[in-house]
Write an enzyme that holds these catalytic residues in place. Structure first.
Site, short mmCIF file in Angstrom:
data_model
loop_
_atom_site.label_atom_id
_atom_site.label_comp_id
_atom_site.label_asym_id
_atom_site.label_seq_id
_atom_site.Cartn_x
_atom_site.Cartn_y
_atom_site.Cartn_z
N GLY A 69 -77.05 43.49 -13.31
CA GLY A 69 -77.67 44.67 -13.89
C GLY A 69 -77.98 45.75 -12.86
O GLY A 69 -77.79 46.94 -13.13
N THR A 70 -78.41 45.34 -11.70
CA THR A 70 -78.78 46.32 -10.67
C THR A 70 -77.57 47.16 -10.29
O THR A 70 -77.66 48.40 -10.21
CB THR A 70 -79.34 45.60 -9.42
OG1 THR A 70 -80.47 44.82 -9.82
CG2 THR A 70 -79.74 46.57 -8.34
N ASN A 139 -88.64 45.35 -19.61
CA ASN A 139 -88.62 43.97 -19.10
C ASN A 139 -90.01 43.36 -18.96
O ASN A 139 -90.16 42.15 -18.98
CB ASN A 139 -87.89 43.92 -17.75
CG ASN A 139 -88.34 44.97 -16.79
OD1 ASN A 139 -88.29 46.16 -17.10
ND2 ASN A 139 -88.79 44.58 -15.62
N GLN A 167 -82.36 43.35 -20.78
CA GLN A 167 -83.25 42.40 -21.48
C GLN A 167 -82.82 42.13 -22.93
O GLN A 167 -83.29 41.18 -23.54
CB GLN A 167 -84.70 42.89 -21.45
CG GLN A 167 -85.33 42.88 -20.07
CD GLN A 167 -85.60 41.47 -19.53
OE1 GLN A 167 -85.78 40.51 -20.28
NE2 GLN A 167 -85.60 41.34 -18.21
N SER A 187 -76.60 42.26 -17.90
CA SER A 187 -76.58 41.23 -16.86
C SER A 187 -76.37 39.87 -17.51
O SER A 187 -76.81 39.66 -18.65
CB SER A 187 -77.92 41.27 -16.13
OG SER A 187 -77.94 40.30 -15.11
N GLY A 188 -75.73 38.96 -16.79
CA GLY A 188 -75.46 37.65 -17.37
C GLY A 188 -76.63 36.69 -17.32
O GLY A 188 -76.88 35.94 -18.26
N HIS A 189 -77.37 36.72 -16.21
CA HIS A 189 -78.31 35.61 -15.98
C HIS A 189 -79.57 35.66 -16.83
O HIS A 189 -80.42 34.77 -16.74
CB HIS A 189 -78.65 35.49 -14.49
CG HIS A 189 -79.53 36.56 -13.93
ND1 HIS A 189 -80.85 36.32 -13.60
CD2 HIS A 189 -79.30 37.85 -13.63
CE1 HIS A 189 -81.37 37.44 -13.12
NE2 HIS A 189 -80.45 38.38 -13.11
N CYS A 312 -88.52 40.81 -10.29
CA CYS A 312 -87.55 41.46 -9.42
C CYS A 312 -88.26 42.28 -8.36
O CYS A 312 -87.64 42.85 -7.47
CB CYS A 312 -86.62 42.35 -10.24
SG CYS A 312 -85.93 41.46 -11.62
N1 PLP Z 1 -82.81 45.97 -15.48
C1 PLP Z 1 -83.74 45.26 -16.11
C2 PLP Z 1 -84.44 45.83 -17.31
C3 PLP Z 1 -84.08 43.98 -15.63
O1 PLP Z 1 -85.03 43.27 -16.27
C4 PLP Z 1 -83.43 43.48 -14.49
C5 PLP Z 1 -83.83 42.17 -13.92
O2 PLP Z 1 -84.92 41.70 -14.12
C6 PLP Z 1 -82.43 44.25 -13.90
C7 PLP Z 1 -82.15 45.50 -14.41
C8 PLP Z 1 -81.67 43.75 -12.72
O3 PLP Z 1 -80.64 42.88 -13.14
P1 PLP Z 1 -79.93 41.89 -12.10
O4 PLP Z 1 -80.95 40.86 -11.71
O5 PLP Z 1 -78.77 41.32 -12.86
O6 PLP Z 1 -79.47 42.72 -10.95
#
Ligand code: PLP
Length: 367
Positions: A69-70, A139, A167, A187-189, A312
């Protein structure tokens, strides 16, 4: 262990692990190679792309696989950074993956949120060529944002709409065409796929410059040899989720609602975002007069995993920007915990957790 931090990450689904194994062992070919052994890996990536695309009503050519996601958020926001004519406008409750990109792009004033954690809409969200980025659900609070209305407002002025759906993806249905989304991160995880894989959806016809330069993978947008096993795992997790998402939504919501009923009986607590539409598994609770870090330590002694603010932001001692944006004081924000459940939790786990919370409060708030 009682795992109540499913918004931070989830267990990789056993079906996804099984699907990945051959690509970690026997079929290790490079998907860009021209021989059949490489082609086998390439096929697996394309199959996953088709599964993911179908799940959100997109075309496979609109999916760019990323490391999560990032990276997808960075790609979306920075894609327009080189274009001086455009600005980025985003809300006060975005994830740091969006907010920390803002120093590298021209920005407009942030979109405000109400006390329930839902963005307040204004008619002129942004001008032509600008990008508006508002998450599909928050989130920390789980609050669902009015993304269809935002997309429509953006398109009235010619602005483009990006949404961080990290989310929501895999927890509620998403139709990118119906909502009229220009770019979407996932995001997958957070939904049973492994860590280190995600994607950016980019609507066909929307041209953004390459994000990572190199050998031209992912349609020249994101070079680098594809993470084949993780992408295959994502595809399989989506297949599993597709069959079960509806049932899991209601099972999880029932668990969360029972948990909150028990919590509200304790008194001197507030459930943040309670009056908004929320994701089924999120529960964000202020326990007045305590320090969240102490309660987390206490729960941890009994194997209960929860979080304060966003996992995060580990190491970030500052009160959560999301809780501040909805009007909590520093003391209230620092007295707030996030519990996030999914279909794997049980009511017994939640009853045990509430008992431990009561025990902790009896020590910290003696009568
Ligand atoms: N965006 C949101 C709303 C998230 O909750 C998160 C992770 O908690 C991310 C982005 C980041 O995703 P990733 O951990 O896959 O980089």
């Amino acid at each position: 262990m009682i795992y109540l931090d499913n918004a931070a990450t989830t267990r990789t689904a056993p079906e996804a692990v099984r699907a990945m194994m051959p690509y970690l062992t026997d079929f290790y070919g490079n998907p860009s190679a021209s021989y059949d052994f490489g082609n086998r890996a390439w096929q697996a990536v394309q199959e996953a792309r088709e599964i993911v695309a179908e799940f959100i009503n997109a075309d496979p050519s609109e999916i760019i696989f990323t490391s999560g996601g990032t990276e997808a958020d960075n790609m979306a926001i920075k894609s327009k950074a080189g274009n001086n004519l455009s600005f980025v406008r985003t809300s006060m409750i975005e994830h740091k993956a969006i907010l920390n990109c803002m120093s590298s792009v021209s920005t407009l004033s942030p979109i405000l949120v109400d006390k329930n954690g839902v963005v307040k809409l204004d008619e002129r969200l942004a001008g032509m060529n600008d990008i508006v980025s508002v998450m599909m659900a928050n989130n920390e609070l789980g609050t669902i944002q009015p993304v269809k209305k935002i997309a429509d407002l953006c398109h009235q002025t010619g602005a483009k709409f990006h949404t961080d759906a990290v989310q929501v993806f895999g927890h509620m249905p998403i139709d990118v065409k119906k909502i009229d989304i220009d770019m979407m991160s996932a995001s997958g995880h957070k939904m049973g796929a492994p860590k280190g894989v995600g994607f950016l959806y980019v609507r066909k016809g929307l041209s953004i410059p390459p994000f990572i330069h190199g050998g031209g993978q992912e349609n020249f947008m994101r070079s680098g040899t594809e993470n084949v096993p993780a992408i295959v795992g994502l595809g399989r997790a989506v297949e599993i989720t597709k069959q079960k998402m509806n049932d899991r939504f209601y099972e999880t919501k029932e668990l969360r609602d029972s948990f909150e009923k028990m919590i509200l009986k304790i008194g001197d607590v507030k459930i943040n975002g309670y009056n908004a539409k929320r994701l089924p598994g999120h529960s964000n609770i202020t326990f007045y007069g305590i320090r969240a870090e102490e309660m987390l330590e206490y729960l941890n002694m009994y194997g209960i995993c929860a979080s304060s603010g966003s996992a995060c932001n580990t190491g970030d001692e500052k009160p959560s920007h999301v809780l501040k944006a909805i009007g909590l004081t520093d003391a209230e924000a620092n007295a707030t915990l996030r519990f996030t459940m999914n279909h794997e939790n049980t009511i017994e786990e939640l009853k045990f957790t509430v008992d431990k919370i009561k025990e902790f409060l009896a020590i910290k708030r003696p009568r």
